[in-house]
Design a protein around this motif. Structure first.
Motif, PDB file in Angstrom:
ATOM      1  N   ALA A 122       0.837  -1.207   0.000  1.00  0.00           N
ATOM      2  CA  ALA A 122       0.000   0.000   0.000  1.00  0.00           C
ATOM      3  C   ALA A 122       0.869   1.255   0.000  1.00  0.00           C
ATOM      4  O   ALA A 122       0.567   2.227  -0.707  1.00  0.00           O
ATOM      5  CB  ALA A 122      -0.949   0.001   1.202  1.00  0.00           C
ATOM      6  N   GLY A 123       1.954   1.243   0.753  1.00  0.00           N
ATOM      7  CA  GLY A 123       2.864   2.394   0.777  1.00  0.00           C
ATOM      8  C   GLY A 123       3.520   2.627  -0.564  1.00  0.00           C
ATOM      9  O   GLY A 123       3.631   3.773  -1.026  1.00  0.00           O
ATOM     10  N   LEU A 147       3.718   5.704  -5.708  1.00  0.00           N
ATOM     11  CA  LEU A 147       3.734   5.703  -7.173  1.00  0.00           C
ATOM     12  C   LEU A 147       2.557   6.455  -7.772  1.00  0.00           C
ATOM     13  O   LEU A 147       2.654   7.003  -8.865  1.00  0.00           O
ATOM     14  CB  LEU A 147       3.766   4.263  -7.704  1.00  0.00           C
ATOM     15  CG  LEU A 147       5.077   3.518  -7.450  1.00  0.00           C
ATOM     16  CD1 LEU A 147       4.931   2.048  -7.799  1.00  0.00           C
ATOM     17  CD2 LEU A 147       6.217   4.144  -8.247  1.00  0.00           C
ATOM     18  N   GLN A 148       1.454   6.497  -7.043  1.00  0.00           N
ATOM     19  CA  GLN A 148       0.270   7.204  -7.531  1.00  0.00           C
ATOM     20  C   GLN A 148       0.235   8.655  -7.086  1.00  0.00           C
ATOM     21  O   GLN A 148      -0.660   9.397  -7.479  1.00  0.00           O
ATOM     22  CB  GLN A 148      -1.003   6.495  -7.041  1.00  0.00           C
ATOM     23  CG  GLN A 148      -1.152   5.114  -7.629  1.00  0.00           C
ATOM     24  CD  GLN A 148      -2.375   4.415  -7.101  1.00  0.00           C
ATOM     25  OE1 GLN A 148      -3.337   4.269  -7.836  1.00  0.00           O
ATOM     26  NE2 GLN A 148      -2.368   3.991  -5.860  1.00  0.00           N
ATOM     27  N   GLY A 149       1.191   9.054  -6.256  1.00  0.00           N
ATOM     28  CA  GLY A 149       1.220  10.429  -5.794  1.00  0.00           C
ATOM     29  C   GLY A 149       0.238  10.700  -4.676  1.00  0.00           C
ATOM     30  O   GLY A 149      -0.073  11.847  -4.382  1.00  0.00           O
ATOM     31  N   ASP A 150      -0.257   9.644  -4.036  1.00  0.00           N
ATOM     32  CA  ASP A 150      -1.240   9.801  -2.972  1.00  0.00           C
ATOM     33  C   ASP A 150      -0.600   9.995  -1.598  1.00  0.00           C
ATOM     34  O   ASP A 150      -1.299  10.112  -0.608  1.00  0.00           O
ATOM     35  CB  ASP A 150      -2.151   8.566  -2.904  1.00  0.00           C
ATOM     36  CG  ASP A 150      -2.947   8.362  -4.178  1.00  0.00           C
ATOM     37  OD1 ASP A 150      -3.117   9.345  -4.925  1.00  0.00           O
ATOM     38  OD2 ASP A 150      -3.387   7.228  -4.419  1.00  0.00           O
ATOM     39  N   ASP A 151       0.721  10.046  -1.548  1.00  0.00           N
ATOM     40  CA  ASP A 151       1.394  10.150  -0.250  1.00  0.00           C
ATOM     41  C   ASP A 151       1.912  11.553   0.036  1.00  0.00           C
ATOM     42  O   ASP A 151       2.599  11.778   1.019  1.00  0.00           O
ATOM     43  CB  ASP A 151       2.542   9.150  -0.156  1.00  0.00           C
ATOM     44  CG  ASP A 151       3.643   9.404  -1.176  1.00  0.00           C
ATOM     45  OD1 ASP A 151       3.492  10.307  -2.024  1.00  0.00           O
ATOM     46  OD2 ASP A 151       4.658   8.695  -1.128  1.00  0.00           O
ATOM     47  N   GLY A 152       1.593  12.498  -0.860  1.00  0.00           N
ATOM     48  CA  GLY A 152       2.034  13.869  -0.668  1.00  0.00           C
ATOM     49  C   GLY A 152       3.500  14.084  -0.967  1.00  0.00           C
ATOM     50  O   GLY A 152       4.049  15.140  -0.685  1.00  0.00           O
ATOM     51  N   GLU A 204      -0.811  13.153 -15.775  1.00  0.00           N
ATOM     52  CA  GLU A 204      -0.407  13.022 -17.181  1.00  0.00           C
ATOM     53  C   GLU A 204       0.751  12.039 -17.371  1.00  0.00           C
ATOM     54  O   GLU A 204       1.074  11.676 -18.489  1.00  0.00           O
ATOM     55  CB  GLU A 204      -0.040  14.388 -17.759  1.00  0.00           C
ATOM     56  CG  GLU A 204       1.103  15.099 -17.054  1.00  0.00           C
ATOM     57  CD  GLU A 204       0.679  15.889 -15.816  1.00  0.00           C
ATOM     58  OE1 GLU A 204       1.558  16.494 -15.197  1.00  0.00           O
ATOM     59  OE2 GLU A 204      -0.506  15.901 -15.459  1.00  0.00           O
ATOM     60  N   ASP A 205       1.364  11.594 -16.281  1.00  0.00           N
ATOM     61  CA  ASP A 205       2.496  10.683 -16.374  1.00  0.00           C
ATOM     62  C   ASP A 205       2.095   9.221 -16.531  1.00  0.00           C
ATOM     63  O   ASP A 205       2.915   8.392 -16.899  1.00  0.00           O
ATOM     64  CB  ASP A 205       3.394  10.799 -15.132  1.00  0.00           C
ATOM     65  CG  ASP A 205       4.126  12.123 -15.070  1.00  0.00           C
ATOM     66  OD1 ASP A 205       4.234  12.790 -16.120  1.00  0.00           O
ATOM     67  OD2 ASP A 205       4.565  12.493 -13.974  1.00  0.00           O
TER      68      ASP A 205
END
Length: 173
Positions: free
Chosen positions: A142-143, A148-153, A160-161
């Motif tokens: 999950a981390g 990788l998805q940019g959900d961790d700030g 667009e990537d």
């Protein structure tokens, strides 16, 4: 800029991860081919549609969920459609979009294939881990996914990537 080479421990962990993920994917693919006549990707399409409201999802949303390109999803859905397991419908609000819909036949194939799939996942992964390791695996994966998805700030991949991230208008089924 200096290259940050992997330490010996990181190199061993990386190679162990690669070997395990490739072997796991191969075992799952073999089982699904033998019992369901389909690769893991096609099974994943059916499984995701079975869990969606009305057994239908926008193609762009399905591509994002599966983390695949829209063209790869289109190929898979076309094959599943040819086999009568999925059908496409036009999106009510956005005529440029389409929905993938699980057919009754697709649901029956999924129900026949799911027990063997779950047993393969259990035997190849979870039966080899302690309950504590299962929790650690979830936390680690999950981390990594959040990063990788940019959900961790921390500035992961921008929309667009990655090819499965596309802005789309809402669709009513």
């Amino acid at each position: 800029m200096t290259t940050r080479w992997l330490t010996p421990q990181e190199q061993r962990a990386w190679r162990a991860y690669l070997a395990a993920s490739r072997l796991l994917e191969d075992a799952i693919d073999r089982q699904l081919q033998q019992e369901g006549g389909m690769p893991h990707l096609f099974y994943s399409v059916l499984a995701n549609l079975s869990e969606a409201p009305g057994r239908r999802l926008r193609m762009t949303d399905l591509a994002e969920t599966l983390k695949i390109t829209r063209s790869r999803l289109t190929y898979g859905v076309t094959r599943l459609e040819r086999d009568g397991l999925v059908r496409r419908e036009t999106c009510g609000q956005d005529r440029r979009s389409s929905l993938a819909v699980l057919t009754d036949e697709g649901r029956a194939v999924l129900e026949r294939t799911a027990p063997g799939h779950v047993e393969t996942v259990r035997a190849t992964l979870f039966d080899r881990l302690t309950p504590e390791q299962v929790g650690q695996l979830e936390e680690i994966c999950a981390g990594i996914a959040r990063g990788l998805q940019g959900d961790d700030g921390e500035g992961g991949a921008a929309a667009e990537d990655v090819p499965w991230r596309r802005r789309s208008s809402p669709c009513s089924g």
